[in-house]
Scaffold this motif. Structure first.
Motif, PDB file in Angstrom:
ATOM      1  N   ARG A 135     -11.753   4.899  -3.358  1.00 15.73           N
ATOM      2  CA  ARG A 135     -12.488   4.553  -4.575  1.00 15.73           C
ATOM      3  C   ARG A 135     -13.004   5.793  -5.295  1.00 15.73           C
ATOM      4  NH1 ARG A 135     -14.881   0.571  -1.515  1.00 15.73           N
ATOM      5  NH2 ARG A 135     -16.792   1.784  -1.353  1.00 15.73           N
ATOM      6  N   LYS A 136     -13.438   6.790  -4.527  1.00  6.39           N
ATOM      7  CA  LYS A 136     -13.954   8.028  -5.114  1.00  6.39           C
ATOM      8  C   LYS A 136     -12.835   8.917  -5.651  1.00  6.39           C
ATOM      9  CE  LYS A 136     -18.104   8.412  -2.262  1.00  6.39           C
ATOM     10  NZ  LYS A 136     -18.792   9.254  -1.268  1.00  6.39           N
ATOM     11  N   GLY A 137     -11.591   8.603  -5.303  1.00  7.22           N
ATOM     12  CA  GLY A 137     -10.467   9.407  -5.761  1.00  7.22           C
ATOM     13  C   GLY A 137     -10.258  10.685  -4.957  1.00  7.22           C
ATOM     14  N   LEU A 138     -10.824  10.744  -3.750  1.00 13.64           N
ATOM     15  CA  LEU A 138     -10.691  11.944  -2.918  1.00 13.64           C
ATOM     16  C   LEU A 138      -9.302  12.066  -2.313  1.00 13.64           C
ATOM     17  CD1 LEU A 138     -14.137  11.858  -1.131  1.00 13.64           C
ATOM     18  CD2 LEU A 138     -13.436  13.292  -3.050  1.00 13.64           C
ATOM     19  N   TYR A 139      -8.644  10.951  -2.137  1.00 11.57           N
ATOM     20  CA  TYR A 139      -7.256  10.940  -1.678  1.00 11.57           C
ATOM     21  C   TYR A 139      -6.587   9.708  -2.251  1.00 11.57           C
ATOM     22  CZ  TYR A 139     -10.048   8.737   2.013  1.00 11.57           C
ATOM     23  OH  TYR A 139     -10.981   8.019   2.697  1.00 11.57           O
ATOM     24  N   LYS A 140      -5.290   9.693  -2.156  1.00 11.39           N
ATOM     25  CA  LYS A 140      -4.499   8.590  -2.699  1.00 11.39           C
ATOM     26  C   LYS A 140      -3.576   8.082  -1.602  1.00 11.39           C
ATOM     27  CE  LYS A 140      -4.821  10.041  -7.403  1.00 11.39           C
ATOM     28  NZ  LYS A 140      -5.826   9.130  -7.857  1.00 11.39           N
ATOM     29  N   ARG A 141      -2.936   6.972  -1.884  1.00 12.66           N
ATOM     30  CA  ARG A 141      -1.982   6.440  -0.910  1.00 12.66           C
ATOM     31  C   ARG A 141      -0.721   5.988  -1.637  1.00 12.66           C
ATOM     32  NH1 ARG A 141      -4.533   0.629   1.002  1.00 12.66           N
ATOM     33  NH2 ARG A 141      -4.122  -0.457  -0.936  1.00 12.66           N
ATOM     34  N   ILE A 142       0.371   6.057  -0.896  1.00 14.80           N
ATOM     35  CA  ILE A 142       1.649   5.583  -1.428  1.00 14.80           C
ATOM     36  C   ILE A 142       2.205   4.555  -0.449  1.00 14.80           C
ATOM     37  CG2 ILE A 142       2.212   7.688  -2.699  1.00 14.80           C
ATOM     38  CD1 ILE A 142       4.050   8.458  -0.345  1.00 14.80           C
ATOM     39  N   LEU A 143       2.914   3.586  -1.001  1.00 14.55           N
ATOM     40  CA  LEU A 143       3.539   2.575  -0.154  1.00 14.55           C
ATOM     41  C   LEU A 143       4.672   3.234   0.626  1.00 14.55           C
ATOM     42  CD1 LEU A 143       3.767  -0.388   0.696  1.00 14.55           C
ATOM     43  CD2 LEU A 143       5.320  -0.707  -1.241  1.00 14.55           C
ATOM     44  N   TRP A 144       4.587   3.174   1.930  1.00 16.84           N
ATOM     45  CA  TRP A 144       5.596   3.782   2.781  1.00 16.84           C
ATOM     46  C   TRP A 144       6.683   2.767   3.100  1.00 16.84           C
ATOM     47  CZ3 TRP A 144       5.292   4.044   8.615  1.00 16.84           C
ATOM     48  CH2 TRP A 144       6.325   4.848   9.132  1.00 16.84           C
ATOM     49  N   LYS A 145       6.265   1.596   3.583  1.00 16.56           N
ATOM     50  CA  LYS A 145       7.232   0.523   3.816  1.00 16.56           C
ATOM     51  C   LYS A 145       6.498  -0.795   3.923  1.00 16.56           C
ATOM     52  CE  LYS A 145       7.708   1.513   8.757  1.00 16.56           C
ATOM     53  NZ  LYS A 145       8.662   1.697   9.828  1.00 16.56           N
ATOM     54  N   ARG A 146       7.211  -1.831   3.650  1.00 16.99           N
ATOM     55  CA  ARG A 146       6.663  -3.182   3.712  1.00 16.99           C
ATOM     56  C   ARG A 146       7.234  -3.855   4.944  1.00 16.99           C
ATOM     57  NH1 ARG A 146       3.729  -5.903   0.482  1.00 16.99           N
ATOM     58  NH2 ARG A 146       3.907  -4.482  -1.273  1.00 16.99           N
ATOM     59  N   LYS A 147       6.339  -4.264   5.843  1.00 15.13           N
ATOM     60  CA  LYS A 147       6.777  -4.919   7.077  1.00 15.13           C
ATOM     61  C   LYS A 147       7.071  -6.391   6.856  1.00 15.13           C
ATOM     62  CE  LYS A 147       5.093  -3.247  11.050  1.00 15.13           C
ATOM     63  NZ  LYS A 147       4.119  -2.995  12.108  1.00 15.13           N
ATOM     64  N   SER A 148       6.336  -7.004   5.938  1.00 15.72           N
ATOM     65  CA  SER A 148       6.559  -8.407   5.591  1.00 15.72           C
ATOM     66  C   SER A 148       5.936  -8.637   4.221  1.00 15.72           C
ATOM     67  CB  SER A 148       5.935  -9.332   6.639  1.00 15.72           C
ATOM     68  OG  SER A 148       4.536  -9.221   6.613  1.00 15.72           O
ATOM     69  N   ASP A 149       5.884  -9.888   3.790  1.00 15.88           N
ATOM     70  CA  ASP A 149       5.326 -10.190   2.476  1.00 15.88           C
ATOM     71  C   ASP A 149       3.856  -9.798   2.347  1.00 15.88           C
ATOM     72  OD1 ASP A 149       7.686 -11.141   1.482  1.00 15.88           O
ATOM     73  OD2 ASP A 149       7.229 -13.243   1.929  1.00 15.88           O
ATOM     74  N   ASN A 150       3.109  -9.860   3.427  1.00 19.18           N
ATOM     75  CA  ASN A 150       1.684  -9.554   3.338  1.00 19.18           C
ATOM     76  C   ASN A 150       1.239  -8.365   4.183  1.00 19.18           C
ATOM     77  OD1 ASN A 150       2.088 -10.874   5.731  1.00 19.18           O
ATOM     78  ND2 ASN A 150       0.399 -12.305   5.505  1.00 19.18           N
TER      79      ASN A 150
END
Length: 94
Positions: free
Chosen positions: A59-74
């Motif tokens: 939330r503070k923007g100190l780090y970000k994330r990227i989608l690595w892989k989707r294991k299932s729909d959720n």
């Protein structure tokens, strides 16, 4: 010291996560919790405080994330990293 009340625990902060991700980018949430806080999921202690800490940093923007892989729909796995602008600012101020 008040043993058993959590006071013997070292102070934990989002800065620890930022520092770790600067030197070890693209870690998963589980890897961050294990490497930074020596916390293993699935034990007696819940991971809520570490998960909340990770979310605060996002939330503070100190780090970000990227989608690595989707294991299932959720279920999705993300990798976390520190953007260059934050990295430069963090290293200059700490």
């Amino acid at each position: 010291m008040l043993a058993g009340k959590g006071f013997e625990q070292p102070y934990r902060s989002v800065k620890e996560i930022v520092h770790h991700l600067i030197h070890n980018p693209f870690k998963t949430e589980t890897e961050i919790q294990e490497e930074v806080f020596s916390y293993r999921r699935g034990g007696v202690e819940p991971n809520k405080k570490y998960a909340d800490m990770l979310r605060r940093g996002l939330r503070k923007g100190l780090y970000k994330r990227i989608l690595w892989k989707r294991k299932s729909d959720n279920i999705a796995l993300y990798r976390y990293y520190v953007p260059t602008s934050v990295k430069e600012n963090f290293l200059n101020n700490n």
